[in-house]
Design an enzyme around this catalytic site. Structure first.
Site, PDB file in Angstrom:
ATOM      1  N   HIS A   1      -6.513  26.431  -2.635  1.00 49.64           N
ATOM      2  CA  HIS A   1      -6.284  26.796  -1.233  1.00 49.64           C
ATOM      3  C   HIS A   1      -7.536  26.674  -0.385  1.00 49.64           C
ATOM      4  O   HIS A   1      -7.547  25.935   0.605  1.00 49.64           O
ATOM      5  CB  HIS A   1      -5.736  28.224  -1.138  1.00 49.64           C
ATOM      6  CG  HIS A   1      -5.342  28.627   0.247  1.00 49.64           C
ATOM      7  ND1 HIS A   1      -6.264  28.942   1.226  1.00 49.64           N
ATOM      8  CD2 HIS A   1      -4.139  28.748   0.834  1.00 49.64           C
ATOM      9  CE1 HIS A   1      -5.636  29.241   2.341  1.00 49.64           C
ATOM     10  NE2 HIS A   1      -4.338  29.140   2.130  1.00 49.64           N
TER      11      HIS A   1
ATOM     12  N   GLU B   1       3.532  40.847  24.151  1.00 48.67           N
ATOM     13  CA  GLU B   1       2.262  40.533  24.812  1.00 48.67           C
ATOM     14  C   GLU B   1       1.500  39.411  24.106  1.00 48.67           C
ATOM     15  O   GLU B   1       0.994  38.492  24.753  1.00 48.67           O
ATOM     16  CB  GLU B   1       1.366  41.779  24.895  1.00 48.67           C
ATOM     17  CG  GLU B   1       1.885  42.874  25.808  1.00 48.67           C
ATOM     18  CD  GLU B   1       2.791  43.863  25.096  1.00 48.67           C
ATOM     19  OE1 GLU B   1       3.172  44.872  25.724  1.00 48.67           O
ATOM     20  OE2 GLU B   1       3.132  43.622  23.912  1.00 48.67           O
TER      21      GLU B   1
END
Length: 653
Positions: free
Chosen positions: A259, A409
């Site tokens: 990864h 938001e």
């Protein structure tokens, strides 16, 4: 193992660059290379010689840690990205930074890295295409007609911002948004099952998305078929691709070991053997380059569009001229002059107004004159005063200009970033200043990318009252002013608010925060209207003054009251308004006049004082959280009354 050299060219350029840098994320490029090859060679409409061609398809790498996948694609397709640039991966000032950065690398449509925001940016891009196509296109001629494609991974979907943006995309039926979920079951900490078991297909269906599940991400025909199906949908599409992270890398395949670190010599040797790759690092056969090169195809795409636009200009000259202006990001003819006249007209206003109301008055003018101004609010339209008589719901009208974001938001801010990046619109949004924190990283990303996004933050202090400390901002002005490339305006009256909006529209290389009061503010005359954009000016001035009272927003009128009391005690003061500290700092003469060495300079601001200490040690502010109670009572409690301010000033001098 797949031994298609066109696909494996992506894989090995990515792996070789990460290995040379000894830093990066090779697993994702190895796993998503097959999907990328199908999309970029058979579907993506782009032009390597003109990366900013407006009607190109947008491509977002939301899982931006796999940046070498994108850099390899750009290099192979013929963008201005050389083998040396790939070798310089993650080096200081290279064109290939560790995560894709807008404005650094040609062909990179947005900066990604903070997971989840890429998909939200993609939603904003697809939304903008929808807005502009409705505004510009006719039934027979469609000069605005392109897709938005997005790669994303488990981490993007774990982040809550992905939920916010994807939920909105479903409601808005953004059918030109196609996403590819790299479902490999691995994140940095290992196999994700112990902490992440969402049924992504079911989740996306609940949003109102079209879902194509269980696609073999290493099977060309399945990938292609899924894309063709997605293009026919009347909804946004999620293609769930089952892939192997670190594909072909021996023991590091399907493991977190591939990864976030270079594979190492042993794993790369296994990779070359498994994928039958005979070439040395960074070596690509000419036949592979020829097959990948997209320059000729891209030029043909542009020529086709140019011909369409020529026909469009003849049949729809008014719409064509509007489209050209929006693409160039130019203001309408005479707009600057008209806006200046508007400011002159309102500057004499003597009403007691909250600056949130002042902002709405300005927006009434702007929305009537700027079709590219696209507003919205996170479920606070009536409180932020971001909605005007010229606002039209995006969902209910083909010429809509207002988005009800709901209580989202973070999603709102990240979607707006995508809108600004797409181009052709100027997005603004509203929420309470204290809730900047919910979307703070997207605010930061707007500043990092240097894009024109306008954040309207109302209810700017303890004076909002009974909602209490959960809703009362303290540190937020300091946070905004501390953000590089952000311009923060805290106006004190209608004229200052109008100039704040004018400056926000004029600033094309970064975002602006406009900070507004909930409560009405006492009016005062603004004498230096022409110089308001400097960011600081003298509201009152005496040649023999010994004190400069420097205030922002709601505290300017408070400073004027304190000045009267001090005058009766024989203390002569000037009152200064500083609506924008950043602009003031860029004007040395005015700054030195305000923060003069021959006067005692005292700042009055109903927020944390840290913005001001490098300018003066005399600051009257608040460095604790607020309280519940009526706004007037709280202002008295925290010492923001003319009498209490006057006493503090006397102590300071």
């Amino acid at each position: 193992m797949i031994t298609d050299k066109l696909v494996n060219a992506i894989r090995f350029l990515s792996v070789d660059a990460v290995e040379k840098a000894n830093s990066g994320h090779p697993g994702m490029p190895l796993g998503m290379a097959d999907i990328a090859e199908v999309l970029w060679r058979d579907h993506l409409k782009h032009s390597p010689k003109n990366p900013n061609w407006f009607n190109r398809d947008r491509f977002v790498l939301s899982n931006g840690h796999g940046s070498m996948l994108l850099y390899s694609l750009l290099h192979l397709c013929g963008y201005n990205l050389t083998i040396q640039d790939l070798k310089d991966f993650r080096k200081l000032k290279s064109k290939t930074p560790g995560h894709p950065e807008f404005g650094i690398t040609e062909g990179v449509d947005t900066t990604t890295g903070p997971l989840g925001q890429g998909i939200a940016n993609a939603v904003g891009m697809a939304l903008t295409e929808q807005i502009l196509s409705r505004k510009i296109n006719t039934a027979s001629l469609k000069p605005i007609d392109h897709m938005t494609y997005c790669f994303l991974g488990d981490g993007c979907l774990m982040e809550g911002v992905s939920h916010e943006a994807m939920s909105l995309a479903g409601v808005l039926k953004l059918n030109k948004l196609i996403c590819f979920y790299d479902s490999n079951g691995i994140s940095i900490d290992g196999k994700i099952d112990p902490w992440y078991q969402d049924d992504i297909a079911l989740r996306c269906k609940s949003y109102g998305w079209h879902v194509i599940d269980n696609v073999d991400g290493h099977h060309r025909a399945e990938i292609n078929s899924a894309i063709e199906e997605a293009k026919l949908s009347d909804k946004p599409t999620m293609i769930v691709c089952k892939t192997s992270i670190g594909y072909g890398a021996g023991d590091k395949q399907d493991s977190e070991a591939s990864h976030g670190a270079a594979l190492g010599e042993q794993a790369i040797t296994a990779l070359r053997k498994n994928l039958d790759w005979p070439y040395a690092p960074f070596e690509i056969d000419k036949a592979i380059y020829d097959s990948w090169n997209a320059v000729e195809k891209g030029t043909a795409f542009e020529k086709e569009w140019d011909d369409l636009c020529e026909k469009f200009s003849e049949l729809e000259p008014e719409k064509f001229n509007l489209m050209q202006r929006l693409i160039k990001g130019e203001m309408p003819e005479n707009f600057d002059n008209d806006f200046n006249k508007f400011i002159e007209k309102i500057s004499s206003n003597s009403d007691s107004l909250a600056t949130r109301k002042s902002s709405q008055i300005v927006l009434e003018f702007l929305q009537a004159n700027l079709p590219e101004l696209i507003g919205g609010s996170a479920d606070l339209s009536g409180s932020n005063n971001t909605y005007t008589k010229h606002s039209i719901d995006i969902n209910s009208n083909d010429d809509g200009n207002y988005i009800y974001y709901g209580v989202r938001e973070f999603g709102m801010n990240a979607v707006m970033n995508g809108m600004a990046l797409h181009g052709g619109v100027i997005p603004y949004s509203g929420t309470f200043l204290v809730f900047m924190d919910y979307g703070r990283n997207a605010v930061r990303m707007a500043a990092l990318m240097g894009i024109r996004v306008i954040f309207v933050f109302s209810h700017d202090s303890i004076a909002l009252g009974e909602d209490g400390p959960t809703h009362q901002p303290i540190e937020h002005l300091t946070t905004s002013r501390s953000t590089p490339n952000m311009t923060t305006w805290r106006p004190a009256n209608l004229a200052e608010t109008a100039v704040a909006w004018k400056e926000a529209l004029s600033k094309t290389n970064g975002p602006t925060s406009i900070i507004l009061s909930r409560q009405n503010l006492a009016p005062f005359a603004t004498k230096e209207l022409e110089q308001l954009k400097i960011g600081g000016y003298f509201v009152t001035k005496k040649n023999d003054a010994t004190v400069n009272l420097i205030a922002t927003g709601s505290e300017v009128s408070l400073a004027l009251e304190a000045e009267k009391l001090l005058t009766t005690d024989g203390i002569k003061c000037n009152v200064v308004s500083v609506p924008c500290l950043e602009n003031l700092l860029s004007n040395k003469d005015r700054y030195n006049e305000i923060f003069s060495s021959s006067t005692t300079n005292i700042v009055i601001e109903c927020g944390h004082p840290n913005s001001w200490y490098k300018h003066t040690q005399n600051v009257i502010g608040i460095d604790c959280f607020g309280e519940s109670g009526k706004g007037k009572d709280l202002m008295d409690h925290f010492g923001f009354t003319p009498e209490k301010i006057t006493n503090k000033i006397k102590q300071m001098i």
